[in-house]
Motif scaffolding. Structure first.
Motif, PDB file in Angstrom:
ATOM      1  N   THR A  12      19.765   9.797 -35.807  1.00 49.61           N
ATOM      2  CA  THR A  12      19.985   8.872 -36.919  1.00 49.61           C
ATOM      3  C   THR A  12      21.024   7.811 -36.595  1.00 49.61           C
ATOM      4  OG1 THR A  12      21.532  10.424 -37.942  1.00 49.61           O
ATOM      5  CG2 THR A  12      19.235  10.485 -38.706  1.00 49.61           C
ATOM      6  N   SER A  13      22.001   8.147 -35.781  1.00 50.59           N
ATOM      7  CA  SER A  13      23.013   7.167 -35.395  1.00 50.59           C
ATOM      8  C   SER A  13      22.386   6.008 -34.619  1.00 50.59           C
ATOM      9  CB  SER A  13      24.096   7.850 -34.552  1.00 50.59           C
ATOM     10  OG  SER A  13      25.011   6.898 -34.049  1.00 50.59           O
ATOM     11  N   THR A  14      21.514   6.324 -33.679  1.00 54.46           N
ATOM     12  CA  THR A  14      20.835   5.288 -32.902  1.00 54.46           C
ATOM     13  C   THR A  14      19.915   4.475 -33.802  1.00 54.46           C
ATOM     14  OG1 THR A  14      20.958   6.628 -30.903  1.00 54.46           O
ATOM     15  CG2 THR A  14      19.322   4.870 -30.923  1.00 54.46           C
ATOM     16  N   ARG A  15      19.182   5.154 -34.676  1.00 57.63           N
ATOM     17  CA  ARG A  15      18.318   4.451 -35.624  1.00 57.63           C
ATOM     18  C   ARG A  15      19.108   3.476 -36.467  1.00 57.63           C
ATOM     19  NH1 ARG A  15      17.010   7.661 -40.520  1.00 57.63           N
ATOM     20  NH2 ARG A  15      19.136   6.974 -40.843  1.00 57.63           N
ATOM     21  N   LEU A  21      21.333  -3.922 -36.040  1.00 57.47           N
ATOM     22  CA  LEU A  21      21.113  -5.022 -35.100  1.00 57.47           C
ATOM     23  C   LEU A  21      19.929  -5.876 -35.540  1.00 57.47           C
ATOM     24  CD1 LEU A  21      21.731  -3.078 -31.789  1.00 57.47           C
ATOM     25  CD2 LEU A  21      23.118  -4.981 -32.657  1.00 57.47           C
ATOM     26  N   ALA A  22      18.859  -5.232 -35.962  1.00 52.23           N
ATOM     27  CA  ALA A  22      17.680  -5.960 -36.430  1.00 52.23           C
ATOM     28  C   ALA A  22      18.026  -6.802 -37.654  1.00 52.23           C
ATOM     29  CB  ALA A  22      16.554  -4.980 -36.761  1.00 52.23           C
ATOM     30  N   LYS A  23      18.718  -6.200 -38.596  1.00 52.32           N
ATOM     31  CA  LYS A  23      19.095  -6.910 -39.822  1.00 52.32           C
ATOM     32  C   LYS A  23      19.973  -8.108 -39.494  1.00 52.32           C
ATOM     33  CE  LYS A  23      21.162  -6.299 -44.355  1.00 52.32           C
ATOM     34  NZ  LYS A  23      21.805  -5.379 -45.288  1.00 52.32           N
ATOM     35  N   MET A  29      12.954  -3.817 -37.979  1.00 53.72           N
ATOM     36  CA  MET A  29      13.247  -3.001 -36.804  1.00 53.72           C
ATOM     37  C   MET A  29      12.069  -3.051 -35.834  1.00 53.72           C
ATOM     38  SD  MET A  29      14.739   0.868 -36.127  1.00 53.72           S
ATOM     39  CE  MET A  29      15.034   1.144 -37.809  1.00 53.72           C
ATOM     40  N   ARG A  30      10.863  -3.075 -36.346  1.00 51.67           N
ATOM     41  CA  ARG A  30       9.671  -3.158 -35.506  1.00 51.67           C
ATOM     42  C   ARG A  30       9.716  -4.418 -34.641  1.00 51.67           C
ATOM     43  NH1 ARG A  30       3.442  -3.117 -37.698  1.00 51.67           N
ATOM     44  NH2 ARG A  30       2.483  -2.961 -35.657  1.00 51.67           N
ATOM     45  N   ASP A  31       9.984  -5.563 -35.276  1.00 53.45           N
ATOM     46  CA  ASP A  31      10.043  -6.829 -34.537  1.00 53.45           C
ATOM     47  C   ASP A  31      11.231  -6.864 -33.576  1.00 53.45           C
ATOM     48  OD1 ASP A  31       7.751  -7.732 -35.785  1.00 53.45           O
ATOM     49  OD2 ASP A  31       8.842  -8.883 -37.309  1.00 53.45           O
ATOM     50  N   TYR A  32      12.351  -6.299 -34.003  1.00 55.18           N
ATOM     51  CA  TYR A  32      13.529  -6.258 -33.136  1.00 55.18           C
ATOM     52  C   TYR A  32      13.250  -5.439 -31.876  1.00 55.18           C
ATOM     53  CZ  TYR A  32      18.099  -5.185 -31.266  1.00 55.18           C
ATOM     54  OH  TYR A  32      19.167  -5.022 -30.404  1.00 55.18           O
ATOM     55  N   LEU A  33      12.645  -4.264 -32.032  1.00 59.31           N
ATOM     56  CA  LEU A  33      12.359  -3.422 -30.875  1.00 59.31           C
ATOM     57  C   LEU A  33      11.332  -4.081 -29.949  1.00 59.31           C
ATOM     58  CD1 LEU A  33      12.355   0.101 -32.550  1.00 59.31           C
ATOM     59  CD2 LEU A  33      14.106  -0.879 -31.052  1.00 59.31           C
ATOM     60  N   ALA A  34      10.365  -4.782 -30.527  1.00 57.01           N
ATOM     61  CA  ALA A  34       9.393  -5.502 -29.695  1.00 57.01           C
ATOM     62  C   ALA A  34      10.101  -6.604 -28.903  1.00 57.01           C
ATOM     63  CB  ALA A  34       8.289  -6.101 -30.570  1.00 57.01           C
ATOM     64  N   GLU A  35      11.010  -7.323 -29.554  1.00 58.17           N
ATOM     65  CA  GLU A  35      11.767  -8.373 -28.874  1.00 58.17           C
ATOM     66  C   GLU A  35      12.677  -7.777 -27.799  1.00 58.17           C
ATOM     67  OE1 GLU A  35      15.375 -10.895 -30.391  1.00 58.17           O
ATOM     68  OE2 GLU A  35      13.519 -11.802 -31.157  1.00 58.17           O
ATOM     69  N   LEU A  36      13.289  -6.653 -28.102  1.00 63.85           N
ATOM     70  CA  LEU A  36      14.156  -5.973 -27.149  1.00 63.85           C
ATOM     71  C   LEU A  36      13.372  -5.549 -25.900  1.00 63.85           C
ATOM     72  CD1 LEU A  36      17.032  -4.857 -26.659  1.00 63.85           C
ATOM     73  CD2 LEU A  36      16.283  -2.754 -27.802  1.00 63.85           C
ATOM     74  N   ALA A  37      12.187  -5.018 -26.098  1.00 59.78           N
ATOM     75  CA  ALA A  37      11.342  -4.623 -24.968  1.00 59.78           C
ATOM     76  C   ALA A  37      10.963  -5.838 -24.131  1.00 59.78           C
ATOM     77  CB  ALA A  37      10.092  -3.905 -25.470  1.00 59.78           C
ATOM     78  N   GLU A  38      10.634  -6.932 -24.790  1.00 56.94           N
ATOM     79  CA  GLU A  38      10.271  -8.161 -24.070  1.00 56.94           C
ATOM     80  C   GLU A  38      11.451  -8.685 -23.257  1.00 56.94           C
ATOM     81  OE1 GLU A  38       8.881 -12.642 -25.224  1.00 56.94           O
ATOM     82  OE2 GLU A  38       7.985 -10.993 -26.352  1.00 56.94           O
ATOM     83  N   ARG A  39      12.643  -8.667 -23.843  1.00 55.35           N
ATOM     84  CA  ARG A  39      13.830  -9.127 -23.113  1.00 55.35           C
ATOM     85  C   ARG A  39      14.125  -8.233 -21.917  1.00 55.35           C
ATOM     86  NH1 ARG A  39      18.534  -9.879 -27.278  1.00 55.35           N
ATOM     87  NH2 ARG A  39      17.529  -8.043 -28.079  1.00 55.35           N
TER      88      ARG A  39
END
Length: 84
Positions: A12-15, A21-23, A29-39
């Motif tokens: 839960t801490s990581t979540r 970070l996404a906010k 969070m879905r879009d943030y993680l997709a962007e993070l993977a792309e970076r």
């Protein structure tokens, strides 16, 4: 690309960190993680390209051939901070 959702088990801490970070970026969070993977993929590509460049310029004569073919690197113009 498969747009199906899936679950990933994280503490839960990581979540909460990902959510904050996404906010902060105005993303879900879905879009943030997709962007993070792309970076991350982009960073790996740049690391690979940098390593290949370093191997190439270490070859004997490469700097001299560059200077011969292209006249060397431009000198810095210290008054403007830009290359001449």
């Amino acid at each position: 690309m498969d747009d199906k959702d899936t679950s990933v088990k994280i503490d839960t801490s990581t979540r909460d960190r990902f959510k904050a970070l996404a906010k902060g970026r105005g993303l879900t969070m879905r879009d943030y993680l997709a962007e993070l993977a792309e970076r991350e993929e982009h960073e790996r590509f740049l690391d690979s390209a940098t390593a290949a460049f370093k191997r190439a310029v270490e070859r004997p004569g490469i700097a001299e051939n560059f200077d011969r073919d292209f006249g060397g690197l431009p000198t810095a113009d210290h008054t403007t901070g830009q290359a001449a």
